[in-house]
Design a protein around this motif. Sequence first.
Motif, PDB file in Angstrom:
ATOM      1  N   VAL A   1       0.839  -1.191   0.000  1.00 59.04           N
ATOM      2  CA  VAL A   1       0.000   0.000   0.000  1.00 59.04           C
ATOM      3  C   VAL A   1       0.881   1.250   0.000  1.00 59.04           C
ATOM      4  CG1 VAL A   1      -1.754   1.308   1.269  1.00 59.04           C
ATOM      5  CG2 VAL A   1      -1.854  -1.200   1.216  1.00 59.04           C
ATOM      6  N   THR A   2       0.587   2.176  -0.903  1.00 53.11           N
ATOM      7  CA  THR A   2       1.293   3.452  -0.945  1.00 53.11           C
ATOM      8  C   THR A   2       0.548   4.449  -0.074  1.00 53.11           C
ATOM      9  OG1 THR A   2       2.071   3.038  -3.195  1.00 53.11           O
ATOM     10  CG2 THR A   2       2.116   5.314  -2.418  1.00 53.11           C
ATOM     11  N   LYS A   3       1.231   4.962   0.938  1.00 53.15           N
ATOM     12  CA  LYS A   3       0.604   5.883   1.881  1.00 53.15           C
ATOM     13  C   LYS A   3       1.511   7.090   2.123  1.00 53.15           C
ATOM     14  CE  LYS A   3      -2.584   5.094   4.300  1.00 53.15           C
ATOM     15  NZ  LYS A   3      -4.023   5.409   4.252  1.00 53.15           N
ATOM     16  N   LYS A   4       0.883   8.170   2.552  1.00 49.91           N
ATOM     17  CA  LYS A   4       1.626   9.361   2.932  1.00 49.91           C
ATOM     18  C   LYS A   4       1.757   9.385   4.450  1.00 49.91           C
ATOM     19  CE  LYS A   4       1.703  14.401   2.460  1.00 49.91           C
ATOM     20  NZ  LYS A   4       0.969  15.591   1.950  1.00 49.91           N
ATOM     21  N   THR A   5       2.985   9.366   4.926  1.00 52.35           N
ATOM     22  CA  THR A   5       3.254   9.374   6.360  1.00 52.35           C
ATOM     23  C   THR A   5       4.308  10.421   6.656  1.00 52.35           C
ATOM     24  OG1 THR A   5       2.790   7.000   6.457  1.00 52.35           O
ATOM     25  CG2 THR A   5       3.917   7.979   8.343  1.00 52.35           C
ATOM     26  N   LEU A   6       3.996  11.327   7.579  1.00 50.64           N
ATOM     27  CA  LEU A   6       4.920  12.404   7.945  1.00 50.64           C
ATOM     28  C   LEU A   6       5.371  13.192   6.716  1.00 50.64           C
ATOM     29  CD1 LEU A   6       7.120  10.570  10.607  1.00 50.64           C
ATOM     30  CD2 LEU A   6       5.170  12.077  10.995  1.00 50.64           C
ATOM     31  N   GLY A   7       4.445  13.393   5.784  1.00 47.55           N
ATOM     32  CA  GLY A   7       4.729  14.203   4.608  1.00 47.55           C
ATOM     33  C   GLY A   7       5.441  13.493   3.481  1.00 47.55           C
ATOM     34  N   VAL A   8       5.650  12.176   3.612  1.00 49.34           N
ATOM     35  CA  VAL A   8       6.405  11.421   2.610  1.00 49.34           C
ATOM     36  C   VAL A   8       5.541  10.282   2.083  1.00 49.34           C
ATOM     37  CG1 VAL A   8       8.414   9.971   2.206  1.00 49.34           C
ATOM     38  CG2 VAL A   8       8.618  11.988   3.656  1.00 49.34           C
ATOM     39  N   TRP A   9       5.472  10.161   0.758  1.00 45.20           N
ATOM     40  CA  TRP A   9       4.786   9.031   0.134  1.00 45.20           C
ATOM     41  C   TRP A   9       5.773   7.875  -0.018  1.00 45.20           C
ATOM     42  CZ3 TRP A   9      -0.390   8.920  -1.163  1.00 45.20           C
ATOM     43  CH2 TRP A   9      -1.067  10.136  -1.094  1.00 45.20           C
TER      44      TRP A   9
ATOM     45  N   HIS B   1      11.148  30.046  -4.116  1.00 43.29           N
ATOM     46  CA  HIS B   1      11.774  28.809  -4.594  1.00 43.29           C
ATOM     47  C   HIS B   1      12.763  28.245  -3.580  1.00 43.29           C
ATOM     48  CE1 HIS B   1      13.393  25.879  -7.310  1.00 43.29           C
ATOM     49  NE2 HIS B   1      14.588  26.437  -7.310  1.00 43.29           N
ATOM     50  N   THR B   2      13.609  29.106  -3.047  1.00 48.08           N
ATOM     51  CA  THR B   2      14.647  28.625  -2.127  1.00 48.08           C
ATOM     52  C   THR B   2      14.113  28.380  -0.716  1.00 48.08           C
ATOM     53  OG1 THR B   2      15.287  30.927  -1.682  1.00 48.08           O
ATOM     54  CG2 THR B   2      16.498  29.750  -3.399  1.00 48.08           C
ATOM     55  N   ALA B   3      13.095  29.135  -0.296  1.00 49.49           N
ATOM     56  CA  ALA B   3      12.609  29.025   1.082  1.00 49.49           C
ATOM     57  C   ALA B   3      11.512  27.980   1.245  1.00 49.49           C
ATOM     58  CB  ALA B   3      12.092  30.386   1.565  1.00 49.49           C
TER      59      ALA B   3
ATOM     60  N   LEU C   1       5.658  13.998  -6.028  1.00 48.87           N
ATOM     61  CA  LEU C   1       6.709  15.006  -5.985  1.00 48.87           C
ATOM     62  C   LEU C   1       6.568  15.978  -7.142  1.00 48.87           C
ATOM     63  CD1 LEU C   1       9.316  15.755  -4.404  1.00 48.87           C
ATOM     64  CD2 LEU C   1      10.573  14.419  -6.092  1.00 48.87           C
ATOM     65  N   GLU C   2       6.292  15.438  -8.327  1.00 53.29           N
ATOM     66  CA  GLU C   2       6.085  16.292  -9.498  1.00 53.29           C
ATOM     67  C   GLU C   2       4.855  17.174  -9.323  1.00 53.29           C
ATOM     68  OE1 GLU C   2       4.688  15.650 -14.132  1.00 53.29           O
ATOM     69  OE2 GLU C   2       5.976  14.132 -13.185  1.00 53.29           O
ATOM     70  N   SER C   3       3.782  16.592  -8.805  1.00 52.45           N
ATOM     71  CA  SER C   3       2.551  17.361  -8.606  1.00 52.45           C
ATOM     72  C   SER C   3       2.762  18.507  -7.631  1.00 52.45           C
ATOM     73  CB  SER C   3       1.448  16.425  -8.089  1.00 52.45           C
ATOM     74  OG  SER C   3       0.264  17.138  -7.817  1.00 52.45           O
ATOM     75  N   LYS C   4       3.544  18.270  -6.590  1.00 53.61           N
ATOM     76  CA  LYS C   4       3.817  19.328  -5.617  1.00 53.61           C
ATOM     77  C   LYS C   4       4.558  20.491  -6.272  1.00 53.61           C
ATOM     78  CE  LYS C   4       5.212  18.041  -1.574  1.00 53.61           C
ATOM     79  NZ  LYS C   4       6.070  17.562  -0.451  1.00 53.61           N
ATOM     80  N   GLY C   5       5.538  20.185  -7.111  1.00 54.91           N
ATOM     81  CA  GLY C   5       6.278  21.235  -7.787  1.00 54.91           C
ATOM     82  C   GLY C   5       5.432  21.991  -8.794  1.00 54.91           C
ATOM     83  N   LEU C   6       4.605  21.275  -9.555  1.00 50.78           N
ATOM     84  CA  LEU C   6       3.767  21.930 -10.562  1.00 50.78           C
ATOM     85  C   LEU C   6       2.661  22.757  -9.920  1.00 50.78           C
ATOM     86  CD1 LEU C   6       3.492  19.115 -13.266  1.00 50.78           C
ATOM     87  CD2 LEU C   6       4.985  21.130 -13.257  1.00 50.78           C
TER      88      LEU C   6
ATOM     89  N   PRO D   1      13.232  23.093   0.575  1.00 49.21           N
ATOM     90  CA  PRO D   1      12.970  22.216   1.725  1.00 49.21           C
ATOM     91  C   PRO D   1      11.930  21.148   1.440  1.00 49.21           C
ATOM     92  CG  PRO D   1      13.035  24.520   2.402  1.00 49.21           C
ATOM     93  CD  PRO D   1      13.030  24.513   0.907  1.00 49.21           C
ATOM     94  N   ALA D   2      10.907  21.486   0.657  1.00 49.56           N
ATOM     95  CA  ALA D   2       9.853  20.513   0.360  1.00 49.56           C
ATOM     96  C   ALA D   2      10.396  19.337  -0.450  1.00 49.56           C
ATOM     97  CB  ALA D   2       8.713  21.194  -0.398  1.00 49.56           C
ATOM     98  N   LEU D   3      11.271  19.625  -1.424  1.00 49.70           N
ATOM     99  CA  LEU D   3      11.856  18.560  -2.227  1.00 49.70           C
ATOM    100  C   LEU D   3      12.905  17.771  -1.443  1.00 49.70           C
ATOM    101  CD1 LEU D   3      12.313  20.367  -5.667  1.00 49.70           C
ATOM    102  CD2 LEU D   3      10.765  18.489  -5.190  1.00 49.70           C
ATOM    103  N   PHE D   4      13.661  18.475  -0.617  1.00 48.95           N
ATOM    104  CA  PHE D   4      14.761  17.847   0.105  1.00 48.95           C
ATOM    105  C   PHE D   4      14.269  16.931   1.225  1.00 48.95           C
ATOM    106  CE2 PHE D   4      18.349  17.859   3.143  1.00 48.95           C
ATOM    107  CZ  PHE D   4      19.358  17.465   2.298  1.00 48.95           C
ATOM    108  N   TYR D   5      13.123  17.240   1.781  1.00 45.57           N
ATOM    109  CA  TYR D   5      12.642  16.540   2.968  1.00 45.57           C
ATOM    110  C   TYR D   5      12.504  15.032   2.760  1.00 45.57           C
ATOM    111  CZ  TYR D   5       9.401  14.996   6.610  1.00 45.57           C
ATOM    112  OH  TYR D   5       8.805  14.309   7.633  1.00 45.57           O
ATOM    113  N   GLY D   6      11.893  14.635   1.670  1.00 53.14           N
ATOM    114  CA  GLY D   6      11.617  13.219   1.466  1.00 53.14           C
ATOM    115  C   GLY D   6      12.570  12.489   0.544  1.00 53.14           C
ATOM    116  N   LEU D   7      13.743  13.073   0.275  1.00 58.12           N
ATOM    117  CA  LEU D   7      14.647  12.465  -0.699  1.00 58.12           C
ATOM    118  C   LEU D   7      15.114  11.073  -0.282  1.00 58.12           C
ATOM    119  CD1 LEU D   7      17.016  15.248  -2.089  1.00 58.12           C
ATOM    120  CD2 LEU D   7      15.224  13.996  -3.281  1.00 58.12           C
TER     121      LEU D   7
END
Length: 254
Positions: free
Chosen positions: A59-67, A107-109, A82-87, A113-119
């Motif tokens: 099951v794919t779930k979102k937990t603590l902001g990460v899918w 973009h930087t603030a 991730l793509e949807s969040k950026g678009l 952070p949004a992209l880096f968080y779940g890498l």
Amino acid sequence: MARQHLLRCIRLSKFMDPIFPDEDIILSTGTTKCPQQFVVTIPQTDGTEAELVLEANHVTKKTLGVWSNPLNINPTVPPEKLESKGLDWVDTLRIRPLKRKNTWLSHTATQYPALFYGLSSLYASKDELETVVGKVYYNALPFLGFNRNITKAYRTLPSEYQGIGLKHWCIEKLGKDTATLLRHWQSDSSLRMALAFVYEAFLMEVGLNGNVLTQPYDRLKHLATHSCFKILWQYADKFKLSIIFHERFNLGPT
């Protein structure tokens, strides 16, 4: 969530007998049935307990902001999110344009952070991650003051070399994964135990002695199924990074 799934899989041996019958045990073979008898609750301030819903590994779930999807049965979902969040951020700029400097600040603030968080929990290949980030940058570059058709090399070159200075997210992911490994390997954290189990399973699956992560990825990648260490192996091989474990952590001749 990936860590919760993993810990549940590798620690079930403590509860196998007699709580769980054989058909309810989640094994590394990919069985996805979730043991209904195993209940996890969190005490609340009012004296009640909130039950945590245990999901099967497919099951794919979102937990603590990460899918996340530990079994990788539908691996396109986390990159798509991730793509949807950026678009969505780009669409916000279209609806309500900002001054150029404020767009860069946004973009930087917010986006970095949004992209880096779940890498670290994103088990996407290098090509998949570059495709996702490329689509977002392609749509965002005009709002940042640049031609959207500029080549990828100039996007990530520092400004000292006449580039835009955007982050190279594949390198960022490799750096974060390596930092996580260095931080938790042989530490007292629960993630250390998870990493040790996964690395051992990874070595057993590949079946090669020595440091597997220094071997050619493209030639040997078929030996390993999808996992965090296989992804780390791919990125390290691509960017010529040697990750060498002490010999006592590797398989050797017997």
